[in-house]
Scaffold this active site. Structure first.
Site, PDB file in Angstrom:
ATOM      1  N   GLU A 360      17.542  51.650  61.965  1.00  0.00           N
ATOM      2  CA  GLU A 360      18.257  50.395  62.190  1.00  0.00           C
ATOM      3  C   GLU A 360      18.794  49.945  60.841  1.00  0.00           C
ATOM      4  O   GLU A 360      18.092  50.057  59.814  1.00  0.00           O
ATOM      5  CB  GLU A 360      17.325  49.339  62.780  1.00  0.00           C
ATOM      6  CG  GLU A 360      16.759  49.692  64.151  1.00  0.00           C
ATOM      7  CD  GLU A 360      17.815  49.916  65.216  1.00  0.00           C
ATOM      8  OE1 GLU A 360      18.910  49.290  65.118  1.00  0.00           O
ATOM      9  OE2 GLU A 360      17.575  50.715  66.134  1.00  0.00           O
ATOM     10  N   HIS A 502      17.161  49.557  70.645  1.00  0.00           N
ATOM     11  CA  HIS A 502      17.662  49.147  69.330  1.00  0.00           C
ATOM     12  C   HIS A 502      16.556  48.639  68.408  1.00  0.00           C
ATOM     13  O   HIS A 502      16.831  47.892  67.460  1.00  0.00           O
ATOM     14  CB  HIS A 502      18.782  48.114  69.451  1.00  0.00           C
ATOM     15  CG  HIS A 502      19.989  48.634  70.172  1.00  0.00           C
ATOM     16  ND1 HIS A 502      20.749  49.675  69.686  1.00  0.00           N
ATOM     17  CD2 HIS A 502      20.542  48.274  71.365  1.00  0.00           C
ATOM     18  CE1 HIS A 502      21.730  49.924  70.548  1.00  0.00           C
ATOM     19  NE2 HIS A 502      21.617  49.101  71.566  1.00  0.00           N
TER      20      HIS A 502
END
Length: 528
Positions: A360, A502
């Site tokens: 990320e 995510h």
């Protein structure tokens, strides 16, 4: 003669073997020093070295001459040195070393599943018996690949006795101690900036220089810097070769160093004098003859030291300390609904080690926003089974843009106390090792970001890679099934639970499961 004039002991045994192997590139790592007798009045040193009954390992007369010459060289010149040799039987450490040697040579993919924690070794004059405690699925893999039979044959070639290799089963993975949760050890990650390097001997020095006062225990391949305080050149009594004893001071501490040459005169460090600024790379060892620690130098370069980069005690107290990130074991019971352990797995999956990871970041590549890593999540696959995971937030040392936070739900306050990437990346890459890297959309994002960040730290990532998007497209071509290739859609199609999209660890775990499923339909070795 009084007792204090004649000393029998074992101090320095390990150090002698370490120094010996530094000089001769590990050629004698199978030896053990059994005893060291020091007679202070007669000025004699008698060393007894044990040579194990290990297949293919023995000493020639030439080897013995080299070892004696080396001992004479490193001991004070006024002492007379003698060395005797004695064969000794097997012990647990030697057998375990032989096991690792065999597995790394013939079944490298399974080496992570074998450790001192799950390997029981019984050895005496009549037998060597090895018992591996593993889960049933791993035991089946060992049987199928011939590891047990092959290891027994390997032992038979080394030890003329009754050898046996057995399995015992457990319902949980037993992972090496290095993978278990440990009490964090806080370390000071402090380095001194050096420049204008000019090599005098050995290889090029590219590592950062550690604070000397932070070097408190033996360790390999460390780099320090400092001003030369003293230097003495001597010739070995036995070989006549030149060697140097010198000390350096970086203002945080003083370190003793020693560099051995293979020349009788005009050595590479002759140009050094008091006040010369140098960088030294080598192995920090216990010095059994002078006490304390000494650095056995392998590379030395002239340099310029940036003293302003050395933090004051007050700055050190304010500096964020780094707690090394440790991989943790995955409980097999959480995977029962994912894998059918009785099913035969594709050879590509079982013959390789994979690390499936997800990053990320603060932005995308080349979209005008800095692409800084803010989270790393990864899962290791061995023998077709997820065995360990690595997960950490990362401080990008900048504000996380609102657009990025809206996607990955990672905000500034969450990474405030997280380590920086300069600390995390070496730990992550060390854990990855030579594994095949796998990522979803890795070819266009994760692999690129990882390599770019590594390059900024002077490291490379030469690992083979596989992109699950590419594999998923091949799967669609083979099966004729249609659909999108994003992770959420593919996870739903294969019945994989995507807990929190995510976020790096959850995406990596889902991708690992997807990768294993795809290997049933396509051969990754033939794709991409």
């Amino acid at each position: 003669m009084t007792d204090d004039k004649k000393i029998k002991g074992t101090e320095g045994k390990t150090d002698f073997i370490r120094l010996l192997n530094i000089r001769f590139d590990g050629a004698y790592d199978f030896l053990r020093v059994r005893s060291v007798d020091l007679d202070l009045e007669a000025k004699t040193v008698s060393v007894q070295i044990g040579v194990p009954y290990l297949g293919g390992k023995d000493l020639t007369e030439e080897d013995k001459k080299k070892i004696l010459s080396f001992a004479i060289e490193i001991l004070p010149s006024e002492y007379t040195v003698s060395i005797s040799y004695r064969k000794f039987g097997v012990d647990r450490d030697i057998v375990f070393k032989l096991i690792k040697e065999y597995v790394n040579k013939y079944h490298r993919a399974y080496s992570v599943l074998l450790s001192s924690d799950n390997t029981d070794i019984v050895c005496d004059e009549k037998r060597v018996e090895i018992t591996f405690t593993v889960v049933k699925s791993v035991g089946d893999l060992f049987e199928k690949c011939g590891l047990l039979v092959g290891l027994k044959e390997y032992l038979d070639s080394s030890y003329d006795r009754e050898n046996a290799v057995k399995l015992e089963y457990t319902d949980k993975f037993i992972i090496s101690e290095t993978a278990k949760e440990e009490v964090p050890v806080v370390i000071d990650d402090c380095y001194i900036e050096i420049g204008a390097l000019h090599k005098l001997c050995g290889g090029e020095i590219t590592s950062k220089a550690r604070y000397i006062r932070a070097c408190k225990t033996p360790q390999s391949a460390i780099c320090v810097t400092g001003k030369v305080e003293s230097i003495i050149a001597k010739n070995s009594k036995s070989s006549g070769n030149l060697y140097y004893n010198f000390t350096i001071n970086d203002t945080t501490g003083v370190m003793r160093c020693c560099y051995f040459t293979r020349k009788a005169a005009k050595g590479p460090l002759d140009i050094l004098e008091e006040g010369s600024e140098i960088a030294v790379m080598g192995d920090l060892q216990n010095d059994s003859f002078r006490g304390g620690l000494s650095l056995i130098a392998k590379s030395v370069s002239l340099c310029k030291i940036n003293y302003s980069s050395i933090l004051s005690d007050e700055d050190l107290r304010r500096k964020k300390t780094y707690v090394p990130i440790k991989a943790k074991p995955l409980d097999i019971t959480t995977q029962q609904d994912i894998f059918d352990f009785a099913a035969e797995k594709p050879s590509y999956l079982t013959d390789n080690v994979f690390v499936v990871f997800d990053l990320e970041t603060t932005g995308l590549i080349d979209n005008g926003v800095p692409c800084k890593i803010i989270e790393i999540g990864a899962v290791k696959i061995v023998g077709g089974v997820c065995t360990e995971y690595f997960s950490t937030l990362v401080d990008p040392e900048m504000h996380i843009p609102e657009g990025a936070s809206a996607t990955n739900h990672i905000y500034d306050d969450m990474v405030e106390d997280a380590p920086v990437i300069e600390d995390v990346l070496p730990d992550f890459l060390a854990w990855v090792g030579n594994a095949v890297l796998v990522a979803h959309n890795g070819d266009k994002f994760d692999f690129i970001v990882l390599r770019n960040v590594a390059a900024e730290q002077g490291m490379t990532v030469p690992n083979r890679t596989k992109d699950t998007i590419v594999l998923a497209q091949a799967y669609r071509n083979v099966t004729g099934r249609r659909g999108q290739l994003n992770l959420r859609v593919l996870s739903k199609e294969f019945g994989i639970e995507l807990v929190e999209a995510h976020r790096a660890y959850y995406d990596a775990y889902a991708t690992a499961q997807l990768f294993i499923k795809l290997c049933d339909y396509v051969d990754p070795s033939r794709i991409g």
